[in-house]
Design an enzyme around this catalytic site. Structure first.
Site, PDB file in Angstrom:
ATOM      1  N   TYR A 288      -3.112  -3.605 -10.330  1.00  0.00           N
ATOM      2  CA  TYR A 288      -2.533  -2.509 -10.628  1.00  0.00           C
ATOM      3  C   TYR A 288      -1.163  -2.681 -11.263  1.00  0.00           C
ATOM      4  O   TYR A 288      -0.715  -2.028 -12.170  1.00  0.00           O
ATOM      5  CB  TYR A 288      -2.453  -1.408  -9.250  1.00  0.00           C
ATOM      6  CG  TYR A 288      -1.905  -0.204  -9.712  1.00  0.00           C
ATOM      7  CD1 TYR A 288      -2.862   0.945 -10.227  1.00  0.00           C
ATOM      8  CD2 TYR A 288      -0.843   0.177  -9.313  1.00  0.00           C
ATOM      9  CE1 TYR A 288      -2.357   2.232 -10.633  1.00  0.00           C
ATOM     10  CE2 TYR A 288      -0.369   1.599  -9.650  1.00  0.00           C
ATOM     11  CZ  TYR A 288      -1.173   2.617 -10.336  1.00  0.00           C
ATOM     12  OH  TYR A 288      -0.842   3.868 -10.451  1.00  0.00           O
TER      13      TYR A 288
ATOM     14  N   VAL B 131      -1.848   7.768   2.058  1.00  0.00           N
ATOM     15  CA  VAL B 131      -1.110   8.248   3.292  1.00  0.00           C
ATOM     16  C   VAL B 131      -1.340   9.564   3.481  1.00  0.00           C
ATOM     17  O   VAL B 131      -1.556  10.277   4.636  1.00  0.00           O
ATOM     18  CB  VAL B 131       0.070   7.551   3.481  1.00  0.00           C
ATOM     19  CG1 VAL B 131       1.305   8.328   2.611  1.00  0.00           C
ATOM     20  CG2 VAL B 131       0.782   7.669   4.920  1.00  0.00           C
TER      21      VAL B 131
ATOM     22  N   ASN C  70      -5.039  10.773   4.428  1.00  0.00           N
ATOM     23  CA  ASN C  70      -5.243  10.252   5.439  1.00  0.00           C
ATOM     24  C   ASN C  70      -4.563  11.023   6.688  1.00  0.00           C
ATOM     25  O   ASN C  70      -5.360  11.391   7.550  1.00  0.00           O
ATOM     26  CB  ASN C  70      -4.651   8.996   5.588  1.00  0.00           C
ATOM     27  CG  ASN C  70      -5.903   7.918   5.021  1.00  0.00           C
ATOM     28  OD1 ASN C  70      -6.982   8.413   4.454  1.00  0.00           O
ATOM     29  ND2 ASN C  70      -5.883   6.709   5.276  1.00  0.00           N
ATOM     30  N   PHE C  71      -3.256  11.233   6.672  1.00  0.00           N
ATOM     31  CA  PHE C  71      -2.687  11.598   7.974  1.00  0.00           C
ATOM     32  C   PHE C  71      -2.947  13.262   8.055  1.00  0.00           C
ATOM     33  O   PHE C  71      -3.352  13.830   9.178  1.00  0.00           O
ATOM     34  CB  PHE C  71      -1.169  11.611   7.789  1.00  0.00           C
ATOM     35  CG  PHE C  71      -0.674  10.322   8.013  1.00  0.00           C
ATOM     36  CD1 PHE C  71      -1.251   9.288   8.203  1.00  0.00           C
ATOM     37  CD2 PHE C  71       0.652   9.919   7.808  1.00  0.00           C
ATOM     38  CE1 PHE C  71      -0.882   7.815   8.484  1.00  0.00           C
ATOM     39  CE2 PHE C  71       1.256   8.706   8.072  1.00  0.00           C
ATOM     40  CZ  PHE C  71       0.464   7.856   8.647  1.00  0.00           C
TER      41      PHE C  71
ATOM     42  N   GLN D  62       8.322   1.170   6.870  1.00  0.00           N
ATOM     43  CA  GLN D  62       8.153   1.179   5.477  1.00  0.00           C
ATOM     44  C   GLN D  62       8.505   2.555   4.994  1.00  0.00           C
ATOM     45  O   GLN D  62       8.151   3.534   5.550  1.00  0.00           O
ATOM     46  CB  GLN D  62       6.973   0.374   4.963  1.00  0.00           C
ATOM     47  CG  GLN D  62       5.836   1.435   5.001  1.00  0.00           C
ATOM     48  CD  GLN D  62       5.097   1.220   6.462  1.00  0.00           C
ATOM     49  OE1 GLN D  62       5.587   0.837   7.330  1.00  0.00           O
ATOM     50  NE2 GLN D  62       3.615   1.280   6.150  1.00  0.00           N
TER      51      GLN D  62
ATOM     52  N   ARG E  47       8.650   5.532   1.746  1.00  0.00           N
ATOM     53  CA  ARG E  47       8.113   6.023   0.451  1.00  0.00           C
ATOM     54  C   ARG E  47       8.936   7.293   0.302  1.00  0.00           C
ATOM     55  O   ARG E  47       9.571   7.802   1.111  1.00  0.00           O
ATOM     56  CB  ARG E  47       6.537   6.412   0.452  1.00  0.00           C
ATOM     57  CG  ARG E  47       5.747   5.090   0.614  1.00  0.00           C
ATOM     58  CD  ARG E  47       5.649   4.447  -0.309  1.00  0.00           C
ATOM     59  NE  ARG E  47       4.898   3.142  -0.438  1.00  0.00           N
ATOM     60  CZ  ARG E  47       5.001   2.191   0.106  1.00  0.00           C
ATOM     61  NH1 ARG E  47       5.978   1.873   0.978  1.00  0.00           N
ATOM     62  NH2 ARG E  47       4.017   1.302   0.246  1.00  0.00           N
TER      63      ARG E  47
ATOM     64  N   ASP F  67       2.248  -4.689   0.952  1.00  0.00           N
ATOM     65  CA  ASP F  67       2.597  -3.457   0.930  1.00  0.00           C
ATOM     66  C   ASP F  67       4.082  -3.258   0.747  1.00  0.00           C
ATOM     67  O   ASP F  67       4.794  -3.824   1.656  1.00  0.00           O
ATOM     68  CB  ASP F  67       2.274  -2.669   2.241  1.00  0.00           C
ATOM     69  CG  ASP F  67       1.989  -1.371   2.316  1.00  0.00           C
ATOM     70  OD1 ASP F  67       1.250  -0.982   2.251  1.00  0.00           O
ATOM     71  OD2 ASP F  67       3.279  -0.815   2.610  1.00  0.00           O
TER      72      ASP F  67
ATOM     73  N   ARG G 229      10.567   2.128  -0.905  1.00  0.00           N
ATOM     74  CA  ARG G 229      10.490   2.545  -2.470  1.00  0.00           C
ATOM     75  C   ARG G 229      11.157   4.047  -2.371  1.00  0.00           C
ATOM     76  O   ARG G 229      10.811   4.930  -1.760  1.00  0.00           O
ATOM     77  CB  ARG G 229       9.058   2.841  -2.490  1.00  0.00           C
ATOM     78  CG  ARG G 229       8.830   3.074  -4.056  1.00  0.00           C
ATOM     79  CD  ARG G 229       7.385   3.437  -4.223  1.00  0.00           C
ATOM     80  NE  ARG G 229       6.398   2.327  -4.479  1.00  0.00           N
ATOM     81  CZ  ARG G 229       5.369   2.242  -4.128  1.00  0.00           C
ATOM     82  NH1 ARG G 229       4.520   3.214  -3.714  1.00  0.00           N
ATOM     83  NH2 ARG G 229       4.648   1.105  -4.411  1.00  0.00           N
TER      84      ARG G 229
HETATM   85  N1  UDP Z   1      -0.233   4.269   5.147  1.00  0.00           N
HETATM   86  C1  UDP Z   1      -0.385   4.306   6.405  1.00  0.00           C
HETATM   87  N2  UDP Z   1      -1.490   5.041   6.906  1.00  0.00           N
HETATM   88  C2  UDP Z   1      -2.390   5.098   6.244  1.00  0.00           C
HETATM   89  C3  UDP Z   1      -2.508   5.247   4.814  1.00  0.00           C
HETATM   90  C4  UDP Z   1      -1.295   4.397   4.325  1.00  0.00           C
HETATM   91  O1  UDP Z   1       0.381   3.989   7.326  1.00  0.00           O
HETATM   92  O2  UDP Z   1      -3.658   5.531   6.831  1.00  0.00           O
HETATM   93  C5  UDP Z   1       0.947   3.412   4.418  1.00  0.00           C
HETATM   94  C6  UDP Z   1       0.726   2.321   3.645  1.00  0.00           C
HETATM   95  O3  UDP Z   1       0.640   1.155   4.348  1.00  0.00           O
HETATM   96  C7  UDP Z   1       1.921   2.390   2.749  1.00  0.00           C
HETATM   97  C8  UDP Z   1       2.259   3.907   2.920  1.00  0.00           C
HETATM   98  O4  UDP Z   1       1.636   4.221   3.816  1.00  0.00           O
HETATM   99  O5  UDP Z   1       3.031   1.730   3.475  1.00  0.00           O
HETATM  100  C9  UDP Z   1       1.494   4.652   1.332  1.00  0.00           C
HETATM  101  O6  UDP Z   1       0.379   4.058   1.015  1.00  0.00           O
HETATM  102  P1  UDP Z   1      -0.496   4.822  -0.226  1.00  0.00           P
HETATM  103  O7  UDP Z   1      -1.696   3.910   0.073  1.00  0.00           O
HETATM  104  O8  UDP Z   1      -0.446   6.022   0.106  1.00  0.00           O
HETATM  105  O9  UDP Z   1       0.387   4.268  -1.344  1.00  0.00           O
HETATM  106  P2  UDP Z   1       1.197   3.212  -2.029  1.00  0.00           P
HETATM  107  O10 UDP Z   1       2.585   3.967  -1.913  1.00  0.00           O
HETATM  108  O11 UDP Z   1       1.116   2.054  -1.064  1.00  0.00           O
HETATM  109  O12 UDP Z   1       0.607   3.119  -3.190  1.00  0.00           O
END
Ligand code: UDP
Length: 310
Positions: free
Chosen positions: A144, A186, A189-190, A208, A210, A270, A274
């Site tokens: 990607y 994320v 999922n959450f 981490q 975002r 990961d 960001r």
């Molecule tokens: N993440 C998490 N639990 C989940 C899904 C993702 O803790 O069930 C974390 C993932 O490891 C990352 C962040 O959430 O640090 C964002 O992940 P996502 O896949 O949404 O997007 P990314 O920004 O990594 O492309």
């Protein structure tokens, strides 16, 4: 306001693509969608008057004239693109090349949706467009990250070589209705876990970060970028940075959930932090997000409730 333009949207059946389609159709444009439906869904487009062409842009694209091309086609969820790495590379490289040939032939403006992933695991915060990034070229996210980087390079070289009018949007994490509930990212999922009172899966220690931008803000940014005359990358994202743990807490509270947090292994490569610097977008596009996380999450939760409980 746009009217009566002939617009091509690749990936128009996907999450961001379908919101963009809706907005541009409502503004009176003639929109054609090119999608291979690997992750896009027809139901995202229901009731919209659009022409849909099922095709894979990395193979062959129809030879048609457009005023503007929004190139959004690409898997974007780490879970999905790691399942289809070669397809992801080819869509962003060969697919972008094919669309650039089309843009060159018909003098179309073309906007490429690149990604914050071009910064990799960034060593500078927040990330400015001038930063070249810290990207692993051979890792599981490289299909990607690196293909978005080559996509940007192709755009710039078609501009320098042939004067093609190009735009590059570096999109940061975006969320909202129509996001695929099962795409592993994320926010879905959450929300899904919280609404079902199932354990909320936090990867790593959750420290981490975002920065999450609500979909309508992202769409506004993309359209303003297309309408500008700026050649070169522009960050489109919300500069409010939060930890993943904080996101989990907010979603749990918002949904009155009884879910517990479970900590799982952090996926490979990961990114640890960001956050976009959006000075360029503010100055050039007069754009900045105006939907805060609280309001945006509420809208997203309501939409996901409809999907899960209907
Ligand atoms: N993440 C998490 N639990 C989940 C899904 C993702 O803790 O069930 C974390 C993932 O490891 C990352 C962040 O959430 O640090 C964002 O992940 P996502 O896949 O949404 O997007 P990314 O920004 O990594 O492309």
């Amino acid at each position: 306001m746009k009217r009566n333009k002939k617009i091509l949207i690749t990936g128009g059946a996907g999450f961001i693509g379908s919101h963009l389609t809706e907005r541009l159709v409502k503004e009176g444009n003639e929109v054609t969608i090119l999608d291979n439906f690997l992750s896009g869904k027809k139901e995202n487009l229901k009731e919209l008057k659009v022409k849909i062409i099922k095709a894979d842009i990395s193979q062959k694209i129809p030879f048609l004239e457009f005023d503007e091309i929004y190139h959004l086609a690409s898997l974007a969820s780490p879970v999905f693109y790691q399942k289809y790495p070669i397809e992801t590379i080819l869509t962003n490289s060969l697919g972008t090349y094919n669309l650039l040939l089309l843009a060159k032939e018909f003098n179309s403006k073309i906007l490429f949706t690149s990604s914050s992933e071009v910064y990799g695991n960034p060593l500078q915060h927040p990330q400015k467009e001038e930063y070249w990034g810290n990207v692993n070229p051979i890792g599981v996210r490289s299909c990607y990250d690196e293909s978005k980087r080559i996509g940007e390079t192709l755009m710039m070289d078609f501009h320098r070589e042939y004067g093609v009018e190009i735009r590059i949007a570096r999109i940061f994490n975006t969320y909202g209705p129509k996001m695929n509930l099962n795409d592993g990212r994320v926010v879905p999922n959450f929300i899904k876990q919280a609404l079902k009172n199932e354990p909320i899966t936090i990867y790593g220690d959750g420290k981490q970060t975002r920065s999450f931008c609500y979909i309508s803000d992202t769409i506004e940014g993309l359209i303003k970028l297309m309408d500008s005359d700026y050649v070169g990358p522009v960050n489109i994202g919300n500069p409010k940075e939060i930890t993943i743990l904080e996101l989990a807490e907010r979603i749990k509270k918002l949904t009155n959930s009884k879910s517990e947090f479970v900590f799982k292994e952090l996926p490979k490569d990961d990114p640890i932090r960001r956050c976009p610097n959006i000075t360029r977008a503010k100055e050039i596009l007069k754009w900045e997000p105006n939907i805060g996380l609280e309001e945006g999450l509420e809208k997203a939760v309501n939409w996901f409730k409809g999907v899960i409980f209907s």
